[in-house]
Design a protein around this motif. Structure first.
Motif, PDB file in Angstrom:
ATOM      1  N   HIS A  15      88.369 -21.869 -18.837  1.00  0.00           N
ATOM      2  CA  HIS A  15      88.891 -20.634 -18.258  1.00  0.00           C
ATOM      3  C   HIS A  15      87.773 -19.825 -17.625  1.00  0.00           C
ATOM      4  O   HIS A  15      86.656 -19.775 -18.133  1.00  0.00           O
ATOM      5  CB  HIS A  15      89.572 -19.783 -19.330  1.00  0.00           C
ATOM      6  N   SER A  16      88.117 -19.205 -16.535  1.00  0.00           N
ATOM      7  CA  SER A  16      87.213 -18.303 -15.850  1.00  0.00           C
ATOM      8  C   SER A  16      88.074 -17.416 -14.964  1.00  0.00           C
ATOM      9  O   SER A  16      89.105 -17.866 -14.462  1.00  0.00           O
ATOM     10  CB  SER A  16      86.214 -19.096 -15.002  1.00  0.00           C
ATOM     11  N   PRO A  17      87.666 -16.173 -14.763  1.00  0.00           N
ATOM     12  CA  PRO A  17      88.472 -15.306 -13.897  1.00  0.00           C
ATOM     13  C   PRO A  17      88.692 -15.907 -12.507  1.00  0.00           C
ATOM     14  O   PRO A  17      89.731 -15.727 -11.899  1.00  0.00           O
ATOM     15  CB  PRO A  17      87.659 -14.024 -13.814  1.00  0.00           C
ATOM     16  N   LYS A  18      87.727 -16.637 -12.026  1.00  0.00           N
ATOM     17  CA  LYS A  18      87.846 -17.286 -10.715  1.00  0.00           C
ATOM     18  C   LYS A  18      87.543 -18.774 -10.889  1.00  0.00           C
ATOM     19  O   LYS A  18      86.476 -19.151 -11.369  1.00  0.00           O
ATOM     20  CB  LYS A  18      86.858 -16.680  -9.730  1.00  0.00           C
ATOM     21  N   ASP A  19      88.489 -19.625 -10.503  1.00  0.00           N
ATOM     22  CA  ASP A  19      88.319 -21.068 -10.652  1.00  0.00           C
ATOM     23  C   ASP A  19      87.038 -21.556 -10.000  1.00  0.00           C
ATOM     24  O   ASP A  19      86.333 -22.394 -10.553  1.00  0.00           O
ATOM     25  CB  ASP A  19      89.527 -21.801 -10.057  1.00  0.00           C
ATOM     26  N   PHE A  20      86.721 -21.019  -8.838  1.00  0.00           N
ATOM     27  CA  PHE A  20      85.548 -21.458  -8.080  1.00  0.00           C
ATOM     28  C   PHE A  20      84.260 -21.320  -8.895  1.00  0.00           C
ATOM     29  O   PHE A  20      83.350 -22.121  -8.774  1.00  0.00           O
ATOM     30  CB  PHE A  20      85.451 -20.622  -6.797  1.00  0.00           C
ATOM     31  N   GLY A  21      84.177 -20.314  -9.740  1.00  0.00           N
ATOM     32  CA  GLY A  21      82.963 -20.031 -10.487  1.00  0.00           C
ATOM     33  C   GLY A  21      82.875 -20.685 -11.850  1.00  0.00           C
ATOM     34  O   GLY A  21      81.921 -20.434 -12.584  1.00  0.00           O
ATOM     35  N   ARG A  22      83.852 -21.547 -12.195  1.00  0.00           N
ATOM     36  CA  ARG A  22      83.792 -22.205 -13.509  1.00  0.00           C
ATOM     37  C   ARG A  22      82.559 -23.086 -13.597  1.00  0.00           C
ATOM     38  O   ARG A  22      82.308 -23.930 -12.743  1.00  0.00           O
ATOM     39  CB  ARG A  22      85.052 -23.038 -13.741  1.00  0.00           C
ATOM     40  N   HIS A  23      81.789 -22.904 -14.663  1.00  0.00           N
ATOM     41  CA  HIS A  23      80.568 -23.680 -14.896  1.00  0.00           C
ATOM     42  C   HIS A  23      80.870 -24.874 -15.796  1.00  0.00           C
ATOM     43  O   HIS A  23      81.955 -24.987 -16.358  1.00  0.00           O
ATOM     44  CB  HIS A  23      79.503 -22.792 -15.535  1.00  0.00           C
ATOM     45  N   LEU A  24      79.882 -25.737 -15.944  1.00  0.00           N
ATOM     46  CA  LEU A  24      80.032 -26.868 -16.842  1.00  0.00           C
ATOM     47  C   LEU A  24      80.054 -26.386 -18.285  1.00  0.00           C
ATOM     48  O   LEU A  24      79.309 -25.477 -18.668  1.00  0.00           O
ATOM     49  CB  LEU A  24      78.888 -27.868 -16.663  1.00  0.00           C
ATOM     50  N   ALA A  25      80.880 -27.032 -19.082  1.00  0.00           N
ATOM     51  CA  ALA A  25      80.902 -26.810 -20.523  1.00  0.00           C
ATOM     52  C   ALA A  25      79.740 -27.587 -21.132  1.00  0.00           C
ATOM     53  O   ALA A  25      79.101 -28.418 -20.456  1.00  0.00           O
ATOM     54  CB  ALA A  25      82.235 -27.298 -21.091  1.00  0.00           C
ATOM     55  N   ALA A  26      79.466 -27.369 -22.397  1.00  0.00           N
ATOM     56  CA  ALA A  26      78.405 -28.120 -23.082  1.00  0.00           C
ATOM     57  C   ALA A  26      78.660 -29.620 -22.953  1.00  0.00           C
ATOM     58  O   ALA A  26      77.740 -30.404 -22.682  1.00  0.00           O
ATOM     59  CB  ALA A  26      78.324 -27.704 -24.549  1.00  0.00           C
ATOM     60  N   ARG A  27      79.909 -30.018 -23.115  1.00  0.00           N
ATOM     61  CA  ARG A  27      80.271 -31.433 -22.959  1.00  0.00           C
ATOM     62  C   ARG A  27      79.940 -31.917 -21.541  1.00  0.00           C
ATOM     63  O   ARG A  27      79.444 -33.024 -21.342  1.00  0.00           O
ATOM     64  CB  ARG A  27      81.755 -31.615 -23.259  1.00  0.00           C
ATOM     65  N   GLY A  28      80.216 -31.100 -20.540  1.00  0.00           N
ATOM     66  CA  GLY A  28      79.920 -31.464 -19.159  1.00  0.00           C
ATOM     67  C   GLY A  28      78.431 -31.615 -18.908  1.00  0.00           C
ATOM     68  O   GLY A  28      78.003 -32.509 -18.169  1.00  0.00           O
ATOM     69  N   ARG A  29      77.640 -30.760 -19.518  1.00  0.00           N
ATOM     70  CA  ARG A  29      76.183 -30.889 -19.361  1.00  0.00           C
ATOM     71  C   ARG A  29      75.700 -32.187 -20.004  1.00  0.00           C
ATOM     72  O   ARG A  29      74.840 -32.880 -19.449  1.00  0.00           O
ATOM     73  CB  ARG A  29      75.475 -29.666 -19.935  1.00  0.00           C
ATOM     74  N   ARG A  30      76.282 -32.554 -21.164  1.00  0.00           N
ATOM     75  CA  ARG A  30      75.923 -33.835 -21.801  1.00  0.00           C
ATOM     76  C   ARG A  30      76.352 -35.000 -20.914  1.00  0.00           C
ATOM     77  O   ARG A  30      75.612 -35.973 -20.752  1.00  0.00           O
ATOM     78  CB  ARG A  30      76.568 -33.951 -23.179  1.00  0.00           C
ATOM     79  N   GLN A  31      77.555 -34.914 -20.347  1.00  0.00           N
ATOM     80  CA  GLN A  31      78.043 -35.985 -19.464  1.00  0.00           C
ATOM     81  C   GLN A  31      77.108 -36.174 -18.273  1.00  0.00           C
ATOM     82  O   GLN A  31      76.834 -37.301 -17.859  1.00  0.00           O
ATOM     83  CB  GLN A  31      79.448 -35.657 -18.953  1.00  0.00           C
ATOM     84  N   THR A  32      76.628 -35.066 -17.734  1.00  0.00           N
ATOM     85  CA  THR A  32      75.744 -35.137 -16.573  1.00  0.00           C
ATOM     86  C   THR A  32      74.433 -35.824 -16.934  1.00  0.00           C
ATOM     87  O   THR A  32      73.932 -36.658 -16.173  1.00  0.00           O
ATOM     88  CB  THR A  32      75.492 -33.717 -16.018  1.00  0.00           C
ATOM     89  N   VAL A  33      73.897 -35.518 -18.093  1.00  0.00           N
ATOM     90  CA  VAL A  33      72.666 -36.184 -18.548  1.00  0.00           C
ATOM     91  C   VAL A  33      72.923 -37.672 -18.742  1.00  0.00           C
ATOM     92  O   VAL A  33      72.137 -38.523 -18.300  1.00  0.00           O
ATOM     93  CB  VAL A  33      72.133 -35.537 -19.843  1.00  0.00           C
ATOM     94  N   GLU A  34      74.035 -38.014 -19.397  1.00  0.00           N
ATOM     95  CA  GLU A  34      74.363 -39.427 -19.627  1.00  0.00           C
ATOM     96  C   GLU A  34      74.529 -40.174 -18.305  1.00  0.00           C
ATOM     97  O   GLU A  34      74.051 -41.307 -18.160  1.00  0.00           O
ATOM     98  CB  GLU A  34      75.638 -39.543 -20.464  1.00  0.00           C
ATOM     99  N   LEU A  35      75.200 -39.567 -17.354  1.00  0.00           N
ATOM    100  CA  LEU A  35      75.394 -40.206 -16.056  1.00  0.00           C
ATOM    101  C   LEU A  35      74.065 -40.358 -15.329  1.00  0.00           C
ATOM    102  O   LEU A  35      73.806 -41.392 -14.697  1.00  0.00           O
ATOM    103  CB  LEU A  35      76.384 -39.423 -15.200  1.00  0.00           C
ATOM    104  N   SER A  36      73.214 -39.368 -15.428  1.00  0.00           N
ATOM    105  CA  SER A  36      71.905 -39.438 -14.790  1.00  0.00           C
ATOM    106  C   SER A  36      71.094 -40.608 -15.350  1.00  0.00           C
ATOM    107  O   SER A  36      70.469 -41.361 -14.596  1.00  0.00           O
ATOM    108  CB  SER A  36      71.165 -38.114 -14.988  1.00  0.00           C
ATOM    109  N   VAL A  37      71.120 -40.786 -16.653  1.00  0.00           N
ATOM    110  CA  VAL A  37      70.418 -41.912 -17.279  1.00  0.00           C
ATOM    111  C   VAL A  37      71.009 -43.234 -16.795  1.00  0.00           C
ATOM    112  O   VAL A  37      70.279 -44.173 -16.455  1.00  0.00           O
ATOM    113  CB  VAL A  37      70.477 -41.801 -18.821  1.00  0.00           C
TER     114      VAL A  37
END
Length: 131
Positions: A15-37
């Motif tokens: 959830h975020s007041p504006k969809d455009f500004g939604r940031h990555l969740a902790a899970r998303g940051r982990r996914q990004t690291v895993e994908l980068s590896v």
């Protein structure tokens, strides 16, 4: 012939007041690291250009993986990709200079899912099931 890499943004906060500004969740940051590896361990050609939606979650995902791509890979932030339909994404990719044989698009569903389904052969049942 160009190879298109399609990457839906990692898991975002719900959830975020504006969809455009939604940031990555902790899970998303982990996914990004895993994908980068994972991407760093791939052999062969990798994208030298990343076209990313300008929405926060897509931009954070692109920034998280670009270092694992071709050395010196460029990123282009594309506001049009935020609400693009599959045809618009393909049209944007067609505008990329032919020197970029490998291009990654980072964006959103349902657009990217529809794009991949449109690019798959109609009789490719196993890959359609995986999606």
């Amino acid at each position: 012939m160009r190879t298109l890499w399609v990457l839906r943004h990692a898991k975002a906060v719900p959830h975020s007041p504006k969809d455009f500004g939604r940031h990555l969740a902790a899970r998303g940051r982990r996914q990004t690291v895993e994908l980068s590896v994972y991407l760093a361990g791939l052999h062969g050609a990798k994208p030298a250009l990343v076209l990313t939606s300008s929405a926060a979650r897509a931009l954070e995902t692109a920034e998280g993986v670009i270092g694992a791509l071709s050395p010196g890979a460029d990123m282009s932030v594309e506001s049009e990709l935020y609400e693009a339909d599959p045809k618009e994404v393909i049209e944007r990719v067609r505008q990329v200079d032919d020197a970029h044989g490998q291009v990654m698009v980072v964006g959103h569903n349902p657009t990217l899912l529809e794009l991949v389904l449109a690019l798959l052969a109609p009789d490719d049942g196993p890959d359609r099931q995986r999606l």
